[in-house]
Design a protein around this motif. Structure first.
Motif, PDB file in Angstrom:
ATOM      1  N   LEU A  65     -34.882  73.204  40.887  1.00 23.42           N
ATOM      2  CA  LEU A  65     -34.401  71.690  40.801  1.00 23.42           C
ATOM      3  C   LEU A  65     -35.482  70.923  40.768  1.00 23.42           C
ATOM      4  N   SER A  66     -35.206  69.830  40.233  1.00 20.07           N
ATOM      5  CA  SER A  66     -36.265  68.703  40.023  1.00 20.07           C
ATOM      6  C   SER A  66     -35.769  67.188  40.452  1.00 20.07           C
ATOM      7  N   THR A  67     -36.658  66.389  40.583  1.00 21.46           N
ATOM      8  CA  THR A  67     -35.925  64.944  40.703  1.00 21.46           C
ATOM      9  C   THR A  67     -35.231  64.323  39.590  1.00 21.46           C
ATOM     10  N   PRO A  83     -38.532  68.595  45.321  1.00 26.73           N
ATOM     11  CA  PRO A  83     -38.799  69.869  44.467  1.00 26.73           C
ATOM     12  C   PRO A  83     -39.720  70.856  45.071  1.00 26.73           C
ATOM     13  N   VAL A  84     -40.270  70.680  46.127  1.00 24.10           N
ATOM     14  CA  VAL A  84     -41.226  71.524  46.823  1.00 24.10           C
ATOM     15  C   VAL A  84     -40.448  72.556  47.594  1.00 24.10           C
ATOM     16  N   GLU A  85     -39.510  72.133  48.336  1.00 26.14           N
ATOM     17  CA  GLU A  85     -38.532  73.032  49.234  1.00 26.14           C
ATOM     18  C   GLU A  85     -37.427  73.599  48.262  1.00 26.14           C
ATOM     19  N   GLN A  86     -37.236  73.036  47.137  1.00 24.56           N
ATOM     20  CA  GLN A  86     -36.097  73.283  46.291  1.00 24.56           C
ATOM     21  C   GLN A  86     -34.652  73.129  47.062  1.00 24.56           C
ATOM     22  N   VAL A  87     -34.538  71.865  47.635  1.00 22.89           N
ATOM     23  CA  VAL A  87     -33.135  71.546  48.102  1.00 22.89           C
ATOM     24  C   VAL A  87     -32.450  70.169  47.298  1.00 22.89           C
ATOM     25  N   ALA A  88     -31.358  70.122  47.166  1.00 22.46           N
ATOM     26  CA  ALA A  88     -30.676  69.102  46.515  1.00 22.46           C
ATOM     27  C   ALA A  88     -29.857  68.379  47.732  1.00 22.46           C
ATOM     28  N   VAL A 133     -28.288  71.156  50.085  1.00 20.17           N
ATOM     29  CA  VAL A 133     -27.653  72.696  49.049  1.00 20.17           C
ATOM     30  C   VAL A 133     -29.266  73.080  48.525  1.00 20.17           C
ATOM     31  N   PRO A 134     -29.653  74.171  49.118  1.00 17.69           N
ATOM     32  CA  PRO A 134     -30.654  75.129  48.508  1.00 17.69           C
ATOM     33  C   PRO A 134     -30.406  75.383  46.934  1.00 17.69           C
ATOM     34  N   ALA A 135     -31.686  75.432  46.337  1.00 16.75           N
ATOM     35  CA  ALA A 135     -31.624  75.848  45.076  1.00 16.75           C
ATOM     36  C   ALA A 135     -30.789  77.374  44.758  1.00 16.75           C
TER      37      ALA A 135
END
Length: 87
Positions: A4-6, A29-34, A62-64
């Motif tokens: 995931l990214s911004t 993007p660090v924790e990979q959570v949306a 929502v985790p990646a």
């Protein structure tokens, strides 16, 4: 797992049945959570689609690991989360 990214902010989050769960308000993007707003109003959805919003208190994390597909307009998860948002 998807990365995931911004750039994913403002996309729709869809379940495995193709039903919209909400709109991505923010991505860490660090924790990979949306973070997803399950009930965006029209104005909020428009702001989010431009990538200009922030996560709110009622947003769903929502985790990646749960995201199986990322396209230009949506993120699709590997489960039916729509029943979780009704609570």
């Amino acid at each position: 797992m998807s990365v995931l990214s911004t750039e994913d902010e403002g996309k729709f989050l869809m379940d495995v049945r193709g039903e919209q769960i909400g709109i991505v308000t923010e991505v860490d993007p660090v924790e990979q959570v949306a973070y997803v707003d399950p009930d965006p109003g029209l104005a909020n959805a428009w702001i989010q689609s431009l990538g200009m919003g922030d996560a709110g208190e009622d947003d769903i994390a929502v985790p990646a690991d749960n995201v199986v597909t990322v396209t230009d307009s949506e993120l699709r998860v590997d489960a039916d989360l729509s029943s979780d948002t009704a609570a």
